[in-house]
Design a protein around this motif. Structure first.
Motif, PDB file in Angstrom:
ATOM      1  N   ALA A  39      18.411 -35.347 -13.988  1.00 26.49           N
ATOM      2  CA  ALA A  39      19.863 -35.416 -14.183  1.00 26.49           C
ATOM      3  C   ALA A  39      20.217 -35.306 -15.665  1.00 26.49           C
ATOM      4  CB  ALA A  39      20.411 -36.717 -13.601  1.00 26.49           C
ATOM      5  N   ALA A  40      19.441 -35.979 -16.536  1.00 33.10           N
ATOM      6  CA  ALA A  40      19.693 -35.907 -17.979  1.00 33.10           C
ATOM      7  C   ALA A  40      19.496 -34.487 -18.496  1.00 33.10           C
ATOM      8  CB  ALA A  40      18.763 -36.873 -18.713  1.00 33.10           C
ATOM      9  N   MET A  41      18.501 -33.786 -17.981  1.00 30.81           N
ATOM     10  CA  MET A  41      18.253 -32.405 -18.390  1.00 30.81           C
ATOM     11  C   MET A  41      19.376 -31.481 -17.923  1.00 30.81           C
ATOM     12  SD  MET A  41      14.153 -32.355 -17.596  1.00 30.81           S
ATOM     13  CE  MET A  41      13.755 -30.738 -18.282  1.00 30.81           C
ATOM     14  N   ALA A  42      19.933 -31.758 -16.737  1.00 25.61           N
ATOM     15  CA  ALA A  42      21.070 -30.968 -16.258  1.00 25.61           C
ATOM     16  C   ALA A  42      22.288 -31.186 -17.150  1.00 25.61           C
ATOM     17  CB  ALA A  42      21.397 -31.344 -14.811  1.00 25.61           C
ATOM     18  N   TYR A  43      22.508 -32.435 -17.565  1.00 30.18           N
ATOM     19  CA  TYR A  43      23.637 -32.730 -18.457  1.00 30.18           C
ATOM     20  C   TYR A  43      23.448 -32.030 -19.803  1.00 30.18           C
ATOM     21  CZ  TYR A  43      26.903 -35.345 -21.363  1.00 30.18           C
ATOM     22  OH  TYR A  43      27.910 -35.681 -22.237  1.00 30.18           O
ATOM     23  N   ASP A  44      22.219 -32.002 -20.285  1.00 35.88           N
ATOM     24  CA  ASP A  44      21.917 -31.318 -21.542  1.00 35.88           C
ATOM     25  C   ASP A  44      22.261 -29.834 -21.439  1.00 35.88           C
ATOM     26  OD1 ASP A  44      20.332 -31.002 -24.191  1.00 35.88           O
ATOM     27  OD2 ASP A  44      19.353 -29.592 -22.834  1.00 35.88           O
ATOM     28  N   ARG A  45      21.904 -29.185 -20.331  1.00 35.16           N
ATOM     29  CA  ARG A  45      22.228 -27.765 -20.143  1.00 35.16           C
ATOM     30  C   ARG A  45      23.746 -27.560 -20.004  1.00 35.16           C
ATOM     31  NH1 ARG A  45      19.868 -24.957 -22.630  1.00 35.16           N
ATOM     32  NH2 ARG A  45      19.619 -26.934 -23.718  1.00 35.16           N
ATOM     33  N   TYR A  46      24.417 -28.509 -19.372  1.00 36.08           N
ATOM     34  CA  TYR A  46      25.874 -28.423 -19.230  1.00 36.08           C
ATOM     35  C   TYR A  46      26.552 -28.442 -20.602  1.00 36.08           C
ATOM     36  CZ  TYR A  46      30.512 -30.581 -18.953  1.00 36.08           C
ATOM     37  OH  TYR A  46      31.826 -30.904 -19.156  1.00 36.08           O
ATOM     38  N   VAL A  47      26.132 -29.368 -21.457  1.00 34.75           N
ATOM     39  CA  VAL A  47      26.728 -29.462 -22.797  1.00 34.75           C
ATOM     40  C   VAL A  47      26.400 -28.216 -23.608  1.00 34.75           C
ATOM     41  CG1 VAL A  47      26.775 -30.767 -24.954  1.00 34.75           C
ATOM     42  CG2 VAL A  47      26.666 -31.978 -22.774  1.00 34.75           C
ATOM     43  N   ALA A  48      25.145 -27.734 -23.513  1.00 33.95           N
ATOM     44  CA  ALA A  48      24.723 -26.576 -24.300  1.00 33.95           C
ATOM     45  C   ALA A  48      25.500 -25.314 -23.927  1.00 33.95           C
ATOM     46  CB  ALA A  48      23.223 -26.342 -24.113  1.00 33.95           C
ATOM     47  N   ILE A  49      25.818 -25.143 -22.659  1.00 30.46           N
ATOM     48  CA  ILE A  49      26.484 -23.915 -22.209  1.00 30.46           C
ATOM     49  C   ILE A  49      28.001 -24.046 -22.218  1.00 30.46           C
ATOM     50  CG2 ILE A  49      26.779 -22.388 -20.213  1.00 30.46           C
ATOM     51  CD1 ILE A  49      23.826 -22.924 -19.551  1.00 30.46           C
ATOM     52  N   CYS A  50      28.504 -25.191 -21.803  1.00 24.61           N
ATOM     53  CA  CYS A  50      29.962 -25.363 -21.684  1.00 24.61           C
ATOM     54  C   CYS A  50      30.619 -25.858 -22.973  1.00 24.61           C
ATOM     55  CB  CYS A  50      30.281 -26.326 -20.540  1.00 24.61           C
ATOM     56  SG  CYS A  50      29.703 -25.751 -18.923  1.00 24.61           S
ATOM     57  N   HIS A  51      29.852 -26.539 -23.839  1.00 25.85           N
ATOM     58  CA  HIS A  51      30.402 -27.041 -25.105  1.00 25.85           C
ATOM     59  C   HIS A  51      29.416 -26.760 -26.242  1.00 25.85           C
ATOM     60  CE1 HIS A  51      33.466 -29.186 -22.779  1.00 25.85           C
ATOM     61  NE2 HIS A  51      32.494 -29.630 -22.004  1.00 25.85           N
ATOM     62  N   PRO A  52      29.091 -25.485 -26.483  1.00 21.85           N
ATOM     63  CA  PRO A  52      28.042 -25.152 -27.464  1.00 21.85           C
ATOM     64  C   PRO A  52      28.366 -25.594 -28.888  1.00 21.85           C
ATOM     65  CG  PRO A  52      29.268 -23.197 -26.803  1.00 21.85           C
ATOM     66  CD  PRO A  52      29.687 -24.284 -25.877  1.00 21.85           C
ATOM     67  N   LEU A  53      29.636 -25.565 -29.279  1.00 21.70           N
ATOM     68  CA  LEU A  53      29.999 -25.933 -30.652  1.00 21.70           C
ATOM     69  C   LEU A  53      29.860 -27.433 -30.895  1.00 21.70           C
ATOM     70  CD1 LEU A  53      33.133 -23.645 -31.178  1.00 21.70           C
ATOM     71  CD2 LEU A  53      30.754 -23.215 -31.828  1.00 21.70           C
ATOM     72  N   ARG A  54      29.924 -28.216 -29.849  1.00 21.87           N
ATOM     73  CA  ARG A  54      29.826 -29.675 -29.981  1.00 21.87           C
ATOM     74  C   ARG A  54      28.464 -30.199 -29.522  1.00 21.87           C
ATOM     75  NH1 ARG A  54      34.303 -32.227 -26.590  1.00 21.87           N
ATOM     76  NH2 ARG A  54      33.520 -34.097 -27.649  1.00 21.87           N
ATOM     77  N   TYR A  55      27.530 -29.275 -29.257  1.00 18.02           N
ATOM     78  CA  TYR A  55      26.252 -29.677 -28.664  1.00 18.02           C
ATOM     79  C   TYR A  55      25.506 -30.691 -29.527  1.00 18.02           C
ATOM     80  CZ  TYR A  55      21.498 -29.363 -26.831  1.00 18.02           C
ATOM     81  OH  TYR A  55      20.269 -29.680 -26.321  1.00 18.02           O
ATOM     82  N   THR A  56      25.347 -30.390 -30.814  1.00 20.19           N
ATOM     83  CA  THR A  56      24.575 -31.282 -31.681  1.00 20.19           C
ATOM     84  C   THR A  56      25.264 -32.630 -31.882  1.00 20.19           C
ATOM     85  OG1 THR A  56      25.596 -30.239 -33.626  1.00 20.19           O
ATOM     86  CG2 THR A  56      23.453 -29.400 -32.915  1.00 20.19           C
ATOM     87  N   VAL A  57      26.593 -32.642 -31.772  1.00 18.56           N
ATOM     88  CA  VAL A  57      27.325 -33.901 -31.920  1.00 18.56           C
ATOM     89  C   VAL A  57      27.179 -34.767 -30.670  1.00 18.56           C
ATOM     90  CG1 VAL A  57      29.604 -34.943 -32.258  1.00 18.56           C
ATOM     91  CG2 VAL A  57      28.980 -32.851 -33.494  1.00 18.56           C
ATOM     92  N   ILE A  58      27.323 -34.122 -29.494  1.00 21.68           N
ATOM     93  CA  ILE A  58      27.240 -34.878 -28.242  1.00 21.68           C
ATOM     94  C   ILE A  58      25.807 -35.297 -27.949  1.00 21.68           C
ATOM     95  CG2 ILE A  58      27.598 -34.763 -25.751  1.00 21.68           C
ATOM     96  CD1 ILE A  58      29.881 -32.805 -26.253  1.00 21.68           C
ATOM     97  N   MET A  59      24.883 -34.353 -27.980  1.00 25.73           N
ATOM     98  CA  MET A  59      23.475 -34.643 -27.652  1.00 25.73           C
ATOM     99  C   MET A  59      22.727 -35.102 -28.895  1.00 25.73           C
ATOM    100  SD  MET A  59      23.482 -34.208 -24.452  1.00 25.73           S
ATOM    101  CE  MET A  59      21.739 -34.506 -24.193  1.00 25.73           C
ATOM    102  N   ASN A  60      23.176 -36.188 -29.482  1.00 26.30           N
ATOM    103  CA  ASN A  60      22.532 -36.741 -30.676  1.00 26.30           C
ATOM    104  C   ASN A  60      21.338 -37.599 -30.271  1.00 26.30           C
ATOM    105  OD1 ASN A  60      23.544 -39.663 -30.363  1.00 26.30           O
ATOM    106  ND2 ASN A  60      25.444 -38.471 -30.270  1.00 26.30           N
TER     107      ASN A  60
END
Length: 312
Positions: free
Chosen positions: A116-137
């Motif tokens: 589930a955590a890996m799915a959330y990581d892919r969701y953030v990377a694809i749907c919110h790429p500009l905020r990826y490093t901020v969200i997935m800290n």
């Protein structure tokens, strides 16, 4: 349930997959090979992630934790089976059986949360790429692992303690190659209503929530990808999810197969094979899925293997 031959149980008998001595020798070689492939493949994934700075990303952080989980889950079940086959001894102690139940529940639950955590990581990377490093800290990644581990341990201890309170019978033969929670419950002479209600409730909660999260993440991913105008962008987005989706289908597909087989059949052989499919096979195949379908992982593995000195 009426008591039948109630007694203090000191050990169980694991019936395994077959009683045929020739088939058992074949199974010993097969499972020994599976175990070595599982350990070696997952260790390579972990070492590749650690050694390659390009893989120091949340996606591969979760992948390395998944590999750790696969190693421990396989180690919880396969070595005891190999020892029993080699010694031609089907016994496992009462404490050993409860310990095995606890660890299997811990690592199966942890694998569930990690997917589930890996799915959330892919969701953030694809749907919110500009905020990826901020969200997935790193703090969030560590928190997700910590909460997943704490929840899995709590759930496993709860079920193990609930088994401990049951009165068991003299006929303590488990039609499996390891102590599976549902099979041990069936051996009880005392009322198991509370255990069954608790099992269904926690399964719905701790499996349903992560699975719902995975479904939601991929619904949003598909929606976002379909809005992309570039065919190359669509391919790249889907390709980053291919490995994870394969593992998700393998894990949940085999787990659902175990549940269905236990409900619709009384065949101990079929139940054992179904249990094998979710506690052994996915853990062996996962490293191949990620190494063969991921270009960055293949490059890191080539670099890692290239640094290994040849044997003299």
């Amino acid at each position: 349930m009426e008591p039948r031959n109630k007694t203090d149980v000191s050990e169980f008998f694991l019936l395994g997959l077959t009683n045929n001595s020739e088939q058992q020798s074949l199974l010993f070689c097969l499972f020994l090979s599976i175990y070595f492939v599982t350990i070696f493949g997952n260790l390579l994934i972990i070492l590749a992630v650690i050694s390659d700075s390009h893989l120091h990303m949340p996606m591969y952080f979760f992948l390395s934790n998944l590999s750790f989980t696969d190693i421990f889950l396989s180690t919880t079940t396969i070595p005891k089976m190999l020892v029993n086959i080699q010694a031609q001894n089907q016994r496992i102690s009462y404490i050993g059986c409860l310990t095995q139940i606890c660890f299997v529940l811990v690592f199966v639950g942890l694998e569930n949360f990690l997917l589930a955590a890996m799915a959330y990581d892919r969701y953030v990377a694809i749907c919110h790429p500009l905020r990826y490093t901020v969200i997935m800290n790193p703090r969030l990644c560590g928190l997700l692992i910590g909460v997943s581990l704490f929840t899995s341990i709590g759930n496993a201890l709860l079920h193990s303690l609930m088994v401990f309170r049951l009165s068991l019978c003299k006929d303590v033969k488990i039609p499996n190659f390891f102590c599976e929670f549902s099979q041990v419950i069936k051996l009880a002479c005392s009322d198991t209503l509370i255990n069954n209600i608790l099992a269904y409730f926690t399964a719905s909660l701790f499996a349903g929530i992560p699975l719902s999260g995975i479904i939601f993440s991929y619904t949003q991913i598909v929606s976002s990808v379909l809005r992309m105008s570039s065919a190359g962008g669509k391919y790249k987005a889907f390709s980053t999810c291919g490995s994870h989706l394969s593992v998700v289908f393998l894990f949940y597909g085999t787990a659902i197969g175990v549940y269905i087989s236990s409900e619709v059949t009384d065949s101990s052989r079929l139940t054992s094979v179904a249990s094998l499919m979710y506690t052994v096979i996915p853990q062996m195949i996962n490293p191949f899925i990620y190494s063969l379908r991921n270009k960055d992982m293949k490059g890191a593995l080539r670099n890692l293997i290239g640094r290994i000195p040849p044997f003299l």
